[in-house]
Design a protein around this motif. Structure first.
Motif, PDB file in Angstrom:
ATOM      1  N   ASN A 173       0.827  -1.210   0.000  1.00  0.00           N
ATOM      2  CA  ASN A 173       0.000   0.000   0.000  1.00  0.00           C
ATOM      3  C   ASN A 173       0.861   1.260   0.000  1.00  0.00           C
ATOM      4  O   ASN A 173       0.517   2.266  -0.639  1.00  0.00           O
ATOM      5  CB  ASN A 173      -0.929   0.003   1.203  1.00  0.00           C
ATOM      6  CG  ASN A 173      -2.036  -1.037   1.080  1.00  0.00           C
ATOM      7  OD1 ASN A 173      -2.428  -1.415  -0.023  1.00  0.00           O
ATOM      8  ND2 ASN A 173      -2.534  -1.503   2.208  1.00  0.00           N
ATOM      9  N   GLY A 178       0.883   4.209  -2.788  1.00  0.00           N
ATOM     10  CA  GLY A 178       0.779   5.617  -2.441  1.00  0.00           C
ATOM     11  C   GLY A 178       1.890   6.446  -3.050  1.00  0.00           C
ATOM     12  O   GLY A 178       1.666   7.594  -3.472  1.00  0.00           O
ATOM     13  N   GLY A 215       1.358   9.449  -5.615  1.00  0.00           N
ATOM     14  CA  GLY A 215       1.572  10.614  -4.773  1.00  0.00           C
ATOM     15  C   GLY A 215       1.983  11.843  -5.556  1.00  0.00           C
ATOM     16  O   GLY A 215       2.094  11.847  -6.782  1.00  0.00           O
TER      17      GLY A 215
END
Length: 431
Positions: free
Chosen positions: A215, A219, A223
């Protein structure tokens, strides 16, 4: 009429000369800027070294592009010989390849380098996801043996209870040799099932921790902020996840199940019948033989199931390889075709202008004829030619040289609306 049309073409070329130069300069400058952005990621060293190296390279690229296309625009349209024109086309093709080699891919890196790096991170994330799922399935594969082991244990336990209560196997109830052996087999199978089940918690912990790392990687892909910094953090998470995947592979209890299954059949030793009567001992020996056959059968079944699990291909170790923006653009070129098209077009757009000039010049020749080539003179050039004529006439005599019409006569014969016998052009730009 055709001659008037050729004069129009010459006039338009003259008017577009400045625009052509400006267009070529702007395209060369734009290519140099994008080349500067792209080449910065390829130079190592101090910030000053990177800046100076990138500036020098981009300026060299801009000058090379401007000079290359300027040469072709000035010379190629005036080459009439087919062989010469073919050589110029070959030179243009070689130059275009060299321009793409030194500039176009860097332009593509400047246009789509960040997106290409994010694509690389995304592909790596999916690869890690697949490897993690595969390792997790392999680690839990032995869990599928628990129901079969528990059924076998319950069967032995049930037979022991029936023999103890009613003598279903030997005809004599009580806790004798047969009951003890059946109970022992049941306990061994229960122990093996408990060992397999105990590994489930370890697998679950590793998988949960791996999910957290995965995860975090997702991200970083989606991002914000500089993609180079996110790529560095991504590499840290990827290294940790690789270790967890390797640990998941080592938690598989399939090898232990294989050994336990072999031991179950190999280490079976039938006890001596302990009945008081000869008839009872004979029945006990017969039942012990059937129990031994059942144990051997169960051992073979467990060993075969464990072999099927061990036959699964091992999950290969995943290693994340960081890429620079130019490398990423090249590796994932198929996903960024519009960016590549724009990067190449900004370098090769002048080729279209060269072809237009060649076609226009050919059209002018067809309409005017070859003899009109000498008439492409400026006013200054014509006056200079007349002065040379006068000097030569004075030196050689009137009869030795053909007399040219004076400049005033030429102007007088050039009535309004009529085409001039010699097309005059301002300055010395190309036609």
């Amino acid at each position: 009429m055709a001659q008037s049309h050729s004069y129009t073409l010459r006039g338009q070329l003259s008017r577009l000369d400045l625009m052509t130069r400006m267009t070529l300069a702007i395209l060369a400058t734009g290519s140099g800027v994008f080349t500067y952005i792209g080449v910065r990621d390829l130079i190592d060293g101090s910030p000053t070294t990177i800046l100076v190296g990138a500036v020098i390279y981009s300026v060299a690229v801009s000058v090379a592009i401007y000079a290359f296309w300027s040469y072709l625009m000035r010379i190629m349209p005036h080459v009439r010989d087919r062989g010469g024109r073919a050589m110029f086309y070959l030179a243009m093709a070689i130059g275009m390849v060299m321009i793409m080699a030194m500039s176009a891919w860097l332009n593509a890196a400047a246009l789509a380098g960040g997106a290409a790096l994010e694509q690389h991170l995304s592909v790596a994330t999916e690869d890690y996801q697949g490897r993690l799922n595969e390792a997790h399935e392999n680690a839990l594969a032995a869990q599928s043996l628990i129901p079969d082991i528990q059924l076998a244990s319950q069967r032995f336990s049930r037979l022991a209870d029936e023999e103890r209560s009613s003598g279903a196997l030997t005809g004599t109830s009580g806790s004798g040799t047969v009951v003890q052996l059946l109970s022992q087999m049941s306990r061994q199978l229960d122990g093996l099932a408990a060992e397999i089940d105990a590994s489930r918690a370890r697998v679950a912990d590793l998988f949960e921790e791996s999910g957290v790392r995965l995860n975090a990687m997702r991200g970083l892909v989606a991002g914000e902020g500089p993609v180079a910094e996110r790529s560095t953090a991504f590499a840290v998470e990827a290294t940790a996840l690789s270790g967890l995947i390797a640990s998941l592979q080592q938690t598989s209890v399939a090898p232990a199940v294989r050994r336990a299954a072999e031991d179950l059949g190999r280490s079976f030793i039938a006890p001596v019948a302990g009945g008081l009567a000869e008839d009872l001992r004979a029945r006990q020996s017969e039942v012990l033989g059937r129990v031994e056959a059942a144990v051997q059968q169960q051992s073979a079944a467990l060993a075969q199931a464990a072999d099927e699990i061990l036959a699964r291909p091992a999950v290969e170790t995943v290693r994340f390889t960081p890429l620079s923006k130019p490398d990423a653009v090249i590796r994932y070129a198929g996903d960024f075709l519009p960016s590549w098209a724009g990067a190449i077009s900004i370098d090769l757009m002048p080729a279209v202008l060269v072809l237009i000039l060649c076609f226009t010049q050919d059209q002018i020749r067809r309409e005017e004829g070859d003899e009109m080539e000498v008439g492409d003179m400026s006013a200054a050039e014509m006056m200079r030619a007349l002065r040379i004529q006068k000097r030569l006439r004075a030196e050689a005599g009137e009869d030795e040289l053909p007399r040219l019409a004076p400049a005033d006569d030429i102007v007088q014969h050039n009535e309004p609306g009529a085409p001039a016998p010699f097309p005059l052009r301002q300055g010395s730009g190309h036609s």
